[in-house]
Design an enzyme around this catalytic site. Sequence first.
Site, PDB file in Angstrom:
ATOM      1  N   ASP A   4      78.379  93.547  82.135  1.00  0.00           N
ATOM      2  CA  ASP A   4      77.100  94.085  81.210  1.00  0.00           C
ATOM      3  C   ASP A   4      76.415  94.941  82.599  1.00  0.00           C
ATOM      4  O   ASP A   4      75.921  93.523  82.710  1.00  0.00           O
ATOM      5  CB  ASP A   4      76.787  93.305  80.644  1.00  0.00           C
ATOM      6  CG  ASP A   4      77.539  92.592  79.337  1.00  0.00           C
ATOM      7  OD1 ASP A   4      77.964  93.567  78.225  1.00  0.00           O
ATOM      8  OD2 ASP A   4      77.228  91.797  79.062  1.00  0.00           O
ATOM      9  N   ASN A  17      68.278  84.229  72.579  1.00  0.00           N
ATOM     10  CA  ASN A  17      67.350  85.786  72.410  1.00  0.00           C
ATOM     11  C   ASN A  17      66.317  85.668  70.954  1.00  0.00           C
ATOM     12  O   ASN A  17      65.597  85.886  70.858  1.00  0.00           O
ATOM     13  CB  ASN A  17      68.624  87.222  72.200  1.00  0.00           C
ATOM     14  CG  ASN A  17      68.529  87.609  73.894  1.00  0.00           C
ATOM     15  OD1 ASN A  17      68.352  87.348  74.152  1.00  0.00           O
ATOM     16  ND2 ASN A  17      69.565  87.742  73.914  1.00  0.00           N
ATOM     17  N   TYR A  53      77.933  86.898  83.150  1.00  0.00           N
ATOM     18  CA  TYR A  53      77.146  86.630  84.619  1.00  0.00           C
ATOM     19  C   TYR A  53      76.136  85.641  85.072  1.00  0.00           C
ATOM     20  O   TYR A  53      76.275  85.366  85.241  1.00  0.00           O
ATOM     21  CB  TYR A  53      78.420  87.625  85.078  1.00  0.00           C
ATOM     22  CG  TYR A  53      78.045  88.286  86.364  1.00  0.00           C
ATOM     23  CD1 TYR A  53      79.201  87.750  87.255  1.00  0.00           C
ATOM     24  CD2 TYR A  53      76.975  88.198  87.104  1.00  0.00           C
ATOM     25  CE1 TYR A  53      79.286  87.724  88.627  1.00  0.00           C
ATOM     26  CE2 TYR A  53      77.101  88.375  88.778  1.00  0.00           C
ATOM     27  CZ  TYR A  53      78.781  88.057  89.558  1.00  0.00           C
ATOM     28  OH  TYR A  53      78.802  87.804  90.461  1.00  0.00           O
ATOM     29  N   ASP A 101      80.258  97.325  80.586  1.00  0.00           N
ATOM     30  CA  ASP A 101      79.374  98.489  79.833  1.00  0.00           C
ATOM     31  C   ASP A 101      78.402  98.875  80.677  1.00  0.00           C
ATOM     32  O   ASP A 101      77.622  97.585  81.267  1.00  0.00           O
ATOM     33  CB  ASP A 101      78.232  97.598  79.122  1.00  0.00           C
ATOM     34  CG  ASP A 101      79.813  96.698  77.832  1.00  0.00           C
ATOM     35  OD1 ASP A 101      80.322  97.764  77.128  1.00  0.00           O
ATOM     36  OD2 ASP A 101      79.312  96.024  76.711  1.00  0.00           O
ATOM     37  N   GLY A 127      83.336  88.116  79.395  1.00  0.00           N
ATOM     38  CA  GLY A 127      84.432  88.360  78.280  1.00  0.00           C
ATOM     39  C   GLY A 127      84.690  89.815  78.722  1.00  0.00           C
ATOM     40  O   GLY A 127      85.385  90.645  78.291  1.00  0.00           O
ATOM     41  N   ASP A 128      83.400  90.450  79.278  1.00  0.00           N
ATOM     42  CA  ASP A 128      83.615  91.943  79.670  1.00  0.00           C
ATOM     43  C   ASP A 128      82.178  91.653  80.668  1.00  0.00           C
ATOM     44  O   ASP A 128      81.983  90.929  81.077  1.00  0.00           O
ATOM     45  CB  ASP A 128      82.939  93.102  78.334  1.00  0.00           C
ATOM     46  CG  ASP A 128      81.427  92.074  77.766  1.00  0.00           C
ATOM     47  OD1 ASP A 128      81.054  91.482  78.256  1.00  0.00           O
ATOM     48  OD2 ASP A 128      81.133  93.764  77.539  1.00  0.00           O
ATOM     49  N   ARG A 180      89.711  86.653  79.008  1.00  0.00           N
ATOM     50  CA  ARG A 180      89.024  86.232  79.915  1.00  0.00           C
ATOM     51  C   ARG A 180      88.830  86.542  81.230  1.00  0.00           C
ATOM     52  O   ARG A 180      89.930  86.316  81.627  1.00  0.00           O
ATOM     53  CB  ARG A 180      88.203  85.004  79.357  1.00  0.00           C
ATOM     54  CG  ARG A 180      88.109  84.813  78.038  1.00  0.00           C
ATOM     55  CD  ARG A 180      87.312  83.542  77.699  1.00  0.00           C
ATOM     56  NE  ARG A 180      85.746  83.792  78.229  1.00  0.00           N
ATOM     57  CZ  ARG A 180      84.659  84.009  77.174  1.00  0.00           C
ATOM     58  NH1 ARG A 180      84.857  84.914  76.574  1.00  0.00           N
ATOM     59  NH2 ARG A 180      83.196  84.558  78.609  1.00  0.00           N
ATOM     60  N   LYS A 214      78.622  68.140  56.709  1.00  0.00           N
ATOM     61  CA  LYS A 214      80.119  68.907  57.278  1.00  0.00           C
ATOM     62  C   LYS A 214      80.349  67.670  58.507  1.00  0.00           C
ATOM     63  O   LYS A 214      80.846  67.566  58.909  1.00  0.00           O
ATOM     64  CB  LYS A 214      79.811  70.121  57.631  1.00  0.00           C
ATOM     65  CG  LYS A 214      79.470  71.122  56.404  1.00  0.00           C
ATOM     66  CD  LYS A 214      80.536  71.519  55.937  1.00  0.00           C
ATOM     67  CE  LYS A 214      81.196  72.472  54.933  1.00  0.00           C
ATOM     68  NZ  LYS A 214      81.318  71.997  53.494  1.00  0.00           N
TER      69      LYS A 214
HETATM   70  N1  DCP Z   1      73.564  90.251  72.573  1.00  0.00           N
HETATM   71  C1  DCP Z   1      72.805  89.340  71.465  1.00  0.00           C
HETATM   72  N2  DCP Z   1      72.769  90.087  70.054  1.00  0.00           N
HETATM   73  C2  DCP Z   1      74.131  89.969  70.064  1.00  0.00           C
HETATM   74  C3  DCP Z   1      74.935  91.187  70.800  1.00  0.00           C
HETATM   75  C4  DCP Z   1      74.515  90.676  72.357  1.00  0.00           C
HETATM   76  O1  DCP Z   1      71.270  89.353  72.056  1.00  0.00           O
HETATM   77  N3  DCP Z   1      74.845  90.669  68.671  1.00  0.00           N
HETATM   78  C5  DCP Z   1      73.582  90.390  73.217  1.00  0.00           C
HETATM   79  C6  DCP Z   1      73.449  88.621  74.623  1.00  0.00           C
HETATM   80  C7  DCP Z   1      74.121  89.163  75.495  1.00  0.00           C
HETATM   81  C8  DCP Z   1      73.977  89.926  75.543  1.00  0.00           C
HETATM   82  O2  DCP Z   1      73.625  91.345  74.938  1.00  0.00           O
HETATM   83  O3  DCP Z   1      74.376  88.247  76.631  1.00  0.00           O
HETATM   84  C9  DCP Z   1      75.892  91.098  76.392  1.00  0.00           C
HETATM   85  O4  DCP Z   1      76.448  90.588  74.861  1.00  0.00           O
HETATM   86  P1  DCP Z   1      77.826  90.119  75.178  1.00  0.00           P
HETATM   87  O5  DCP Z   1      78.224  90.830  73.661  1.00  0.00           O
HETATM   88  O6  DCP Z   1      78.984  91.250  76.497  1.00  0.00           O
HETATM   89  O7  DCP Z   1      77.760  88.866  75.476  1.00  0.00           O
HETATM   90  P2  DCP Z   1      78.136  87.851  76.733  1.00  0.00           P
HETATM   91  O8  DCP Z   1      77.853  89.258  78.320  1.00  0.00           O
HETATM   92  O9  DCP Z   1      76.788  87.148  76.458  1.00  0.00           O
HETATM   93  O10 DCP Z   1      79.518  86.915  76.569  1.00  0.00           O
HETATM   94  P3  DCP Z   1      81.087  87.543  76.940  1.00  0.00           P
HETATM   95  O11 DCP Z   1      81.093  86.758  78.189  1.00  0.00           O
HETATM   96  O12 DCP Z   1      81.791  86.747  76.359  1.00  0.00           O
HETATM   97  O13 DCP Z   1      80.689  89.139  77.162  1.00  0.00           O
HETATM   98 MG    MG Z   2      79.323  89.833  78.276  1.00  0.00          MG
HETATM   99 MN    MN Z   3      78.439  94.075  76.812  1.00  0.00          MN
END
Ligand code: DCP
Ligand code: MG
Ligand code: MN
Length: 338
Positions: free
Chosen positions: A191, A276, A180, A253, A188-189, A148, A72
Amino acid sequence: TGGTGETTSSNPNARTIEVLQEMGDFYEQVKDQWRTRAYRMAIGTLKKTTDKIRTADEAEELPKIGKRIALKIEEIALTDGLRRLEFAKQDPTDRTRQIFLKIYGVGPSQGLKWAQQGYKTLEDLKAHVHLTANQKIGIAHYNDFDTRIPREEVTALGDIVKQVAAGIDPDVELTVGGSYRRGAATLGDIDFLITKPNTTTTIDLLTFLDDLVRHLTDTGFLVAALAVPRGESSSKWHGACVLPGNPIWRRIDFLLVPASQMGAALLYFTGDDIFNRSMRFLAGTKGWRLNQRGLYKDVMRGPGREKLSEGVLVEGADEKRIFRALGVPWRPPEQRIC
Ligand code: DCP
Ligand code: MG
Ligand code: MN
């Protein structure tokens, strides 16, 4: 997650990474965990490359890239695209499924089901299917939640919450985690992690959360409650908020975390999700276990690797000590992008 613009465009394989990311996202949405993982690992490898990878042979020599993804990578280098991805994009069922999936409260199987039943638009859903209260909000504010959030707006929203929180209980500590904390320019949101010194259970924080939500709702800051805690062990609150003067609803959240687990929770909710996964994998190679509550050793497993015991807590309260216990050099949040 994703699409935060955190990838450096100076990487010679930036375009390849972008296309692989889209393909990986597609597999994630159709719940193909194996391919999702394979794409993620390949992307992680490519992000560390300093040379442009043009052929499958070159790609296959890199770590964590198998034969199929190597092909790919060659296809993208040669054609600037992927036939498989174009095919997926042209499938109208798949397009509507993607639209439906972004509705708050709609999971992968529900989105797929509606698409297969022939519904094509949000209007179709509103007219013909049974929607939960949350899904109705998700549809009404579809574009809002899909937009966003500029970092400065999150800072301003966060300050409002912190100010109200301090008025309720000055000992409570609030941290904005997620993208953040990683320093992303758009999010996206929002936390929020909520903790208080010397707490060992989220029960100690439930009254505070009630008060916080009530105050913020009364002032018009919180405009919707989506997922709210039910029962003692649940510690999360999902909803929507607005910055005064801005009509766009933002997803917010709140997560309650006892001080004894704050390090592990910070680590988990800072992400990104791929970082993670690599930390959890590393814990696993030692026979340990890492989750959002702590790092555990001596986890007993049965013949099918199923967990028989939680194990012994190594560290939960302090993020830096979790890195140290795992033997990983400290990584500031801005560098936790895989
Ligand atoms: N998280 C994870 N696995 C997932 C969902 C979330 O490890 N399936 C953890 C890592 C993320 C955090 O929780 O950073 C917060 O989840 P968000 O979906 O809010 O993701 P982000 O804050 O990283 O990105 P965004 O800016 O899109 O909210
Ligand atoms: Mg988030
Ligand atoms: Mn979130």
